[in-house]
Design a protein around this motif. Structure first.
Motif, PDB file in Angstrom:
ATOM      1  N   ILE A  68      12.870   8.145  14.126  1.00 38.70           N
ATOM      2  CA  ILE A  68      14.088   7.548  13.557  1.00 38.70           C
ATOM      3  C   ILE A  68      14.340   8.142  12.180  1.00 38.70           C
ATOM      4  O   ILE A  68      13.457   8.155  11.332  1.00 38.70           O
ATOM      5  CB  ILE A  68      13.951   6.015  13.451  1.00 38.70           C
ATOM      6  CG1 ILE A  68      13.689   5.414  14.833  1.00 38.70           C
ATOM      7  CG2 ILE A  68      15.198   5.403  12.820  1.00 38.70           C
ATOM      8  CD1 ILE A  68      13.438   3.921  14.807  1.00 38.70           C
ATOM      9  N   PRO A  69      15.561   8.688  11.930  1.00 41.60           N
ATOM     10  CA  PRO A  69      15.846   9.257  10.614  1.00 41.60           C
ATOM     11  C   PRO A  69      15.767   8.190   9.508  1.00 41.60           C
ATOM     12  O   PRO A  69      15.996   7.003   9.762  1.00 41.60           O
ATOM     13  CB  PRO A  69      17.269   9.791  10.726  1.00 41.60           C
ATOM     14  CG  PRO A  69      17.689   9.612  12.127  1.00 41.60           C
ATOM     15  CD  PRO A  69      16.687   8.796  12.850  1.00 41.60           C
ATOM     16  N   VAL A  70      15.441   8.656   8.319  1.00 44.88           N
ATOM     17  CA  VAL A  70      15.251   7.762   7.175  1.00 44.88           C
ATOM     18  C   VAL A  70      16.351   6.719   7.061  1.00 44.88           C
ATOM     19  O   VAL A  70      16.067   5.527   6.927  1.00 44.88           O
ATOM     20  CB  VAL A  70      15.259   8.581   5.861  1.00 44.88           C
ATOM     21  CG1 VAL A  70      14.953   7.675   4.689  1.00 44.88           C
ATOM     22  CG2 VAL A  70      14.292   9.729   5.936  1.00 44.88           C
ATOM     23  N   HIS A  71      17.598   7.187   7.114  1.00 45.48           N
ATOM     24  CA  HIS A  71      18.688   6.282   6.769  1.00 45.48           C
ATOM     25  C   HIS A  71      18.963   5.244   7.850  1.00 45.48           C
ATOM     26  O   HIS A  71      19.759   4.345   7.642  1.00 45.48           O
ATOM     27  CB  HIS A  71      19.958   7.062   6.431  1.00 45.48           C
ATOM     28  CG  HIS A  71      20.483   7.904   7.547  1.00 45.48           C
ATOM     29  ND1 HIS A  71      19.929   9.112   7.882  1.00 45.48           N
ATOM     30  CD2 HIS A  71      21.504   7.712   8.400  1.00 45.48           C
ATOM     31  CE1 HIS A  71      20.597   9.632   8.891  1.00 45.48           C
ATOM     32  NE2 HIS A  71      21.549   8.804   9.227  1.00 45.48           N
ATOM     33  N   GLN A  72      18.314   5.401   9.009  1.00 41.63           N
ATOM     34  CA  GLN A  72      18.529   4.401  10.049  1.00 41.63           C
ATOM     35  C   GLN A  72      17.364   3.417  10.182  1.00 41.63           C
ATOM     36  O   GLN A  72      17.368   2.562  11.050  1.00 41.63           O
ATOM     37  CB  GLN A  72      18.779   5.102  11.392  1.00 41.63           C
ATOM     38  CG  GLN A  72      20.144   5.785  11.423  1.00 41.63           C
ATOM     39  CD  GLN A  72      20.273   6.752  12.578  1.00 41.63           C
ATOM     40  OE1 GLN A  72      19.427   6.801  13.460  1.00 41.63           O
ATOM     41  NE2 GLN A  72      21.351   7.528  12.570  1.00 41.63           N
ATOM     42  N   ARG A  73      16.356   3.546   9.304  1.00 43.71           N
ATOM     43  CA  ARG A  73      15.193   2.680   9.455  1.00 43.71           C
ATOM     44  C   ARG A  73      15.401   1.304   8.830  1.00 43.71           C
ATOM     45  O   ARG A  73      14.708   0.361   9.162  1.00 43.71           O
ATOM     46  CB  ARG A  73      13.966   3.336   8.809  1.00 43.71           C
ATOM     47  CG  ARG A  73      13.530   4.560   9.573  1.00 43.71           C
ATOM     48  CD  ARG A  73      12.183   5.072   9.118  1.00 43.71           C
ATOM     49  NE  ARG A  73      11.902   6.328   9.829  1.00 43.71           N
ATOM     50  CZ  ARG A  73      10.745   6.963   9.814  1.00 43.71           C
ATOM     51  NH1 ARG A  73       9.740   6.475   9.107  1.00 43.71           N
ATOM     52  NH2 ARG A  73      10.580   8.069  10.487  1.00 43.71           N
ATOM     53  N   ASN A  74      16.306   1.237   7.873  1.00 46.87           N
ATOM     54  CA  ASN A  74      16.530   0.010   7.123  1.00 46.87           C
ATOM     55  C   ASN A  74      15.248  -0.488   6.454  1.00 46.87           C
ATOM     56  O   ASN A  74      14.878  -1.655   6.581  1.00 46.87           O
ATOM     57  CB  ASN A  74      17.156  -1.076   8.013  1.00 46.87           C
ATOM     58  CG  ASN A  74      17.740  -2.208   7.173  1.00 46.87           C
ATOM     59  OD1 ASN A  74      17.817  -2.098   5.948  1.00 46.87           O
ATOM     60  ND2 ASN A  74      18.137  -3.289   7.830  1.00 46.87           N
ATOM     61  N   PHE A  75      14.566   0.422   5.795  1.00 41.79           N
ATOM     62  CA  PHE A  75      13.435   0.064   4.962  1.00 41.79           C
ATOM     63  C   PHE A  75      13.891   0.207   3.503  1.00 41.79           C
ATOM     64  O   PHE A  75      14.770   1.002   3.200  1.00 41.79           O
ATOM     65  CB  PHE A  75      12.249   1.030   5.176  1.00 41.79           C
ATOM     66  CG  PHE A  75      11.574   0.887   6.510  1.00 41.79           C
ATOM     67  CD1 PHE A  75      11.914  -0.142   7.391  1.00 41.79           C
ATOM     68  CD2 PHE A  75      10.580   1.781   6.894  1.00 41.79           C
ATOM     69  CE1 PHE A  75      11.280  -0.260   8.624  1.00 41.79           C
ATOM     70  CE2 PHE A  75       9.948   1.667   8.122  1.00 41.79           C
ATOM     71  CZ  PHE A  75      10.300   0.649   8.991  1.00 41.79           C
TER      72      PHE A  75
ATOM     73  N   ALA B 461      18.926   7.371  -2.011  1.00 44.38           N
ATOM     74  CA  ALA B 461      20.157   7.160  -1.256  1.00 44.38           C
ATOM     75  C   ALA B 461      19.877   7.106   0.239  1.00 44.38           C
ATOM     76  O   ALA B 461      20.430   6.276   0.964  1.00 44.38           O
ATOM     77  CB  ALA B 461      21.157   8.273  -1.572  1.00 44.38           C
ATOM     78  N   ARG B 462      18.984   7.998   0.708  1.00 44.24           N
ATOM     79  CA  ARG B 462      18.654   7.991   2.141  1.00 44.24           C
ATOM     80  C   ARG B 462      17.995   6.673   2.519  1.00 44.24           C
ATOM     81  O   ARG B 462      18.278   6.084   3.561  1.00 44.24           O
ATOM     82  CB  ARG B 462      17.717   9.155   2.475  1.00 44.24           C
ATOM     83  CG  ARG B 462      18.428  10.492   2.477  1.00 44.24           C
ATOM     84  CD  ARG B 462      17.428  11.621   2.370  1.00 44.24           C
ATOM     85  NE  ARG B 462      16.683  11.842   3.609  1.00 44.24           N
ATOM     86  CZ  ARG B 462      15.568  12.565   3.692  1.00 44.24           C
ATOM     87  NH1 ARG B 462      15.079  13.121   2.609  1.00 44.24           N
ATOM     88  NH2 ARG B 462      14.968  12.726   4.837  1.00 44.24           N
ATOM     89  N   MET B 463      17.085   6.210   1.648  1.00 45.13           N
ATOM     90  CA  MET B 463      16.422   4.933   1.927  1.00 45.13           C
ATOM     91  C   MET B 463      17.423   3.793   2.016  1.00 45.13           C
ATOM     92  O   MET B 463      17.206   2.822   2.713  1.00 45.13           O
ATOM     93  CB  MET B 463      15.408   4.604   0.817  1.00 45.13           C
ATOM     94  CG  MET B 463      14.162   5.447   0.796  1.00 45.13           C
ATOM     95  SD  MET B 463      13.242   5.478   2.332  1.00 45.13           S
ATOM     96  CE  MET B 463      12.822   3.752   2.559  1.00 45.13           C
ATOM     97  N   LEU B 464      18.524   3.915   1.254  1.00 45.64           N
ATOM     98  CA  LEU B 464      19.519   2.847   1.259  1.00 45.64           C
ATOM     99  C   LEU B 464      20.521   3.025   2.395  1.00 45.64           C
ATOM    100  O   LEU B 464      21.574   2.395   2.409  1.00 45.64           O
ATOM    101  CB  LEU B 464      20.243   2.808  -0.085  1.00 45.64           C
ATOM    102  CG  LEU B 464      19.355   2.315  -1.235  1.00 45.64           C
ATOM    103  CD1 LEU B 464      19.995   2.616  -2.575  1.00 45.64           C
ATOM    104  CD2 LEU B 464      19.082   0.823  -1.104  1.00 45.64           C
TER     105      LEU B 464
END
Lengths: 341, 561
Positions: A68-75, B461-464
């Motif tokens: 799962i790509p970073v931006h879709q993990r919701n962490f 930004a990616r984390m968000l």
């Protein structure tokens, strides 16, 4: 909740994580504690998805997340230097994650303001982030990480760049805020006192290995390895010279223990001054006597050269030994801890 | 046991970043290879007659010798003039210091066509100075005969490159510790001794670097020589143009190009080697500047200010004044400007001059867009750590800077007008050539800005929840915006003023502004000369506005060379 299985990671042939296995329970604050370079930040980045998992598996909520790509993990991840967006003001920083998740403007604003109130920054919404102090930045960074309701919150040395006093104040607050939301959290630090204050459980790491996992008291009282003991400031380590059943022989004499050991920790908590005539008494010279407020810290040098540290309460009715005094000490059996190297 | 995942995935996003390399390959290397093949294999088999002609004919010896001689003389004079000025700028605080230092950049953004015509307006036969002298002294013929002389070429070259040398030296000097000098003073050194034993040795790297740069620029001088040198003078660059356009001797032109490319590559290698020793960040260790205390320092500063003012402003002022003067009476008139919309019967252009302005603006916008997009991709490609060839492709993007415009234009002509790539009639040819020239500036402006973004900012930004595109659009782009604007304005200005390549590839019916100025100016007659003056003033205005924007937005210590 989060299951790390056999994760191994290398940068240019240099292995920084060796077959890590670790579990974080829902709603728990797990502290990754270790010296710099032990791999704790890399592990955090692998969970976040900022590094690609090379070997092993990371399961979240029963599902593998490695693809799962970073931006879709919701962490959520809070960086050591906070990484606030310099071109956005405080409110827009907090709104960023909400906008990315396409939350309607009105709801997003409401949520962002709530989060700013939670960290006590509601009056700073229109400020430029460059105008904030270190502690204020830390609060904004926390609010920003919390705003999109992450499924997992990770904090990488979140107090590392703040001065000691501020740290002390924020520490208790940080735990309260996280616990009030009930977030599953991984907290990375190299400071044992920070870990004691924040964590539900602590995982001590060293050169890419998890050395020991447990609650703070268990880890402090019964470290499993010499590394963990030393890292927690427990230096009364005596090498084992010989073993015969449950009887181990050392330079300080013989001790009874359960199981195998490469060395013994004579835990300062169990050491007390005894009558010289007692069987297990260890004789030595007091080489240092340091007043620490509520107690004295004493160093005793055995004739073998081994130095043992122990503490005597300052309100002790007996007189406190002076430097140069010949005394004898003993250690309670439950505080003689077998260590692996 | 876990699973191994060391599979490298080809990522579309990363693939896009290769676009600038593909662009360079098609529009830079392919034409260069074509030059190579035309010079070595003019008729399909190896034939070195072009080279042997250059090697044996006295005519070509003269051209090569002239090219080297004027470059050396220009370079030495530029350095000699810039050195004392750099001393004052690096040392003293005086009113107008920073403005003056900024203004010295102005010539750098001025197109050679404009500068050449500006100097003609000042010291040419019909120039202001001659008119003044004639009316004051009652002479019947112009006393100053500078047109088509060696001297005017050198003067214009110094005008052009003085600012580059001054800026490099001042920056370098301000970063040097003053301890050594103080030690020498304590030991009794002063005056010339101090210059000879301390200053010059300290400055040697920057003198060498700026010297090589000025040599490169003057060696490949084209517009200035073509306009001011007349038929008497030709650099290799000018000769390539003549061989191509009037004699159609392509193998010889290609041989000359190859000779020039070889010399330039050697020079550029020397420059990059030297440049590595120069501190690029100018804000590192700045000394406090001294206040003017002695009478001598005052005199020097006043001299310096007047010198720079005279050098930079009088020619430009003369250009403006001449453009508003009716040629006969010398009174104020807007005639030349009004004539810009008229396609006079005798005109050498097929279109009214104002069309050239429109063409140039169109081309400049396309160039700006192309160079910004490709420059952005190139910056990402170069900033990416771990790309094993990043170290090798970095100088690759600087190469067009070392390649003369005429070589580029010539390469386009012989490479892109036949299958597989026939773009001879494409209106995109000019913007593409301009993009090649502008790309190094855009990359040099963007790359430091991109490298300054801490890696954890985009990661945050990616984390968000921001997708890769959103990270770029919402975080990285805003953080690089200033540098992007500087790069884009550079690209626009370069495109508006580019002359050498455009002269080769501009279609007769769609001339660019500098090409139109050149054609009008080289034609006898007051009317076309007047139109050239008016167009030059307009082009100068555009350059001046760009200069203001660049100076305003540029962050110190970045994006020069």
């Amino acid at each position: 909740m989060l299951n790390i299985q056999d994760v191994t990671h290398a940068f240019d042939e240099h292995t920084v994580l060796h077959a890590i296995n670790l579990t974080v329970e829902a709603g728990e604050i797990l502290c990754l504690l270790g010296p710099s370079g032990c791999g704790k930040t890399t592990l955090l980045r692998l969970i976040a998805g900022l590094e690609q998992v090379q070997y092993g598996e990371i399961i979240f909520d029963g599902q593998s997340i490695v693809e799962i790509p970073v931006h879709q993990r919701n962490f959520g991840l809070m960086f050591q230097d906070f990484a606030l967006f310099p071109h956005l003001n405080v409110l827009d920083n907090v709104l960023f994650g909400l906008k990315s998740r396409r939350i309607p403007r009105a709801d997003a604003l409401k949520r962002a303001r709530e989060m700013l109130s939670l960290v006590g920054m509601q009056h700073y919404a229109a400020r430029d982030v460059s105008q904030l102090s270190g502690g204020e930045r830390q609060r904004v960074a926390l609010a920003r990480s919390l705003a999109p309701s992450p499924r997992l919150l990770m904090l990488d040395e979140p107090l590392g760049s703040l001065d000691a006093r501020l740290r002390e104040n924020l520490l208790t607050e940080l735990r309260q805020i996280i616990k009030s939301i009930g977030l599953t959290t991984i907290y990375v630090t190299h400071d044992q006192h920070e870990a004691y204050a924040v964590a539900d459980r602590i995982a001590v790491m060293n050169v890419g290995h998890v050395e020991q996992v447990g609650e703070q008291e268990a880890i402090y009282k019964r470290p499993h390895t010499s590394f963990v003991a030393r890292f927690l400031g427990l230096d009364n380590i005596v090498p084992v010279e010989n073993m015969n059943g449950s009887c181990v022989y050392t330079a300080l004499g013989q001790f009874e223990i359960q199981g195998q050991a490469d060395a013994l920790l004579l835990h300062p908590l169990g050491i007390h001054i005894v009558n010289p005539s007692q069987d297990e008494a260890i004789y030595g010279v007091v080489t240092e006597r340091r007043f620490q407020g509520e107690r004295y810290r004493l160093s005793l040098r055995h004739q073998s050269g081994i130095v043992l540290i122990f503490y005597v309460n300052a309100d002790d009715t007996q007189s406190i030994p002076e430097v140069g005094d010949q005394i004898s000490i003993g250690c309670k059996p439950e505080f003689i801890v077998p260590l692996k190297t | 046991m876990g699973r191994s995942r060391v599979a490298l995935k080809f990522n579309l996003g990363r693939g896009v970043l290769l676009a600038p390399l593909i662009f360079l390959t098609i529009f830079y290397f392919y034409p260069l290879v074509s030059i190579l093949s035309v010079s070595l294999f003019p008729a399909g088999r190896i034939d070195l007659s072009g080279f042997s002609e250059i090697a044996t004919s006295a005519y070509y010896h003269r051209i090569v010798w002239f090219t080297i001689r004027q470059a050396i003389i220009s370079t030495v004079l530029t350095i000699l003039l810039a050195l004392p000025c750099a001393y004052l700028f690096a040392r003293y605080r005086f009113p107008g210091r920073s403005i003056l230092l900024a203004l010295t950049t102005l010539p750098f953004v001025l197109p050679p066509v404009v500068v050449a015509i500006a100097f003609t307006s000042l010291i040419g036969r019909g120039g202001l100075l001659n008119r003044l002298l004639m009316s004051q002294l009652g002479l019947s013929s112009p006393p100053l005969q500078f047109e088509q002389t060696f001297a005017i070429i050198i003067i214009v070259h110094v005008f052009y490159n003085f600012s580059i040398a001054l800026r490099m030296m001042t920056g370098f000097w301000m970063n040097q510790s003053r301890r050594i000098e103080e030690a020498a003073r304590v030991m009794g050194a002063h005056g010339w001794r101090l210059w000879w034993t301390i200053y010059l040795p300290i400055l040697r790297p920057v003198i060498a670097a700026s010297g090589i740069l000025v040599f490169i620029f003057t060696f490949t001088s084209f517009g200035v020589i073509l306009i001011l040198g007349g038929v008497r003078f030709a650099t290799i660059e000018v000769e390539i143009y003549r061989q191509t356009t009037s004699i159609f001797n392509l193998p010889l032109a290609a041989a000359l190009s190859l000779l020039q490319i070889a010399i330039m590559t050697a020079m550029m290698l020397a420059y990059t080697r030297l440049q590595r020793n120069l501190p690029l960040e100018l804000q590192a260790t700045r000394h406090t500047l001294q206040n003017l205390s002695t009478r001598r320092a005052y005199t020097l500063i006043i001299l310096l200010v007047s010198l720079i003012a005279i050098m930079i402003f009088t020619p430009l002022l003369a250009l403006v004044v001449r453009s508003f003067m009716s040629s006969t009476s010398g009174t104020f008139s807007l005639r030349f400007y009004k004539m810009l919309t008229v396609n006079t019967r005798s005109s050498i252009l097929f279109v009214p001059p104002v069309d050239a302005i429109i063409n140039s603006v169109k081309f400049a916008f396309i160039t700006t867009l192309l160079a910004s997009v490709l420059g952005m991709m190139a910056a990402y490609l170069l900033a990416r750590r771990g790309v094993f060839f990043a170290r090798w492709i970095d100088p690759l993007f600087m190469l067009p800077l070392a390649t003369s415009a005429v070589t580029l234009g010539f390469g386009f002509i012989i490479a892109l007008d036949e299958p597989p790539l026939n773009l001879r009639t494409s209106p995109m040819l000019i913007p593409i050539a301009h993009t090649l020239v502008a790309l190094p500036f855009v990359v040099r402006s963007l790359l430091p800005a991109l490298r300054r973004i801490p890696p954890n900012i985009p990661e945050a930004a990616r984390m968000l929840g921001a997708s890769p595109v959103s990270v770029w659009w919402l975080v990285e782009l805003p953080l690089m915006l200033r540098s992007l604007v500087v790069g884009a304005v550079f690209a626009f200005t370069i495109s508006m003023g580019e002359f050498g390549a455009s002269l080769f590839i501009a279609r007769p019916e769609t001339p660019t502004l500098p090409v139109a100025i050149f054609r009008l100016f080289s034609r006898p007659g007051a009317e076309s000369a007047g139109q050239a003056l008016a167009l030059s003033v307009i082009l100068m205005g555009v350059s001046f506005v760009s200069f203001l924007v660049i100076e305003r937005l540029r962050t110190p210590g970045t994006g020069e060379f």
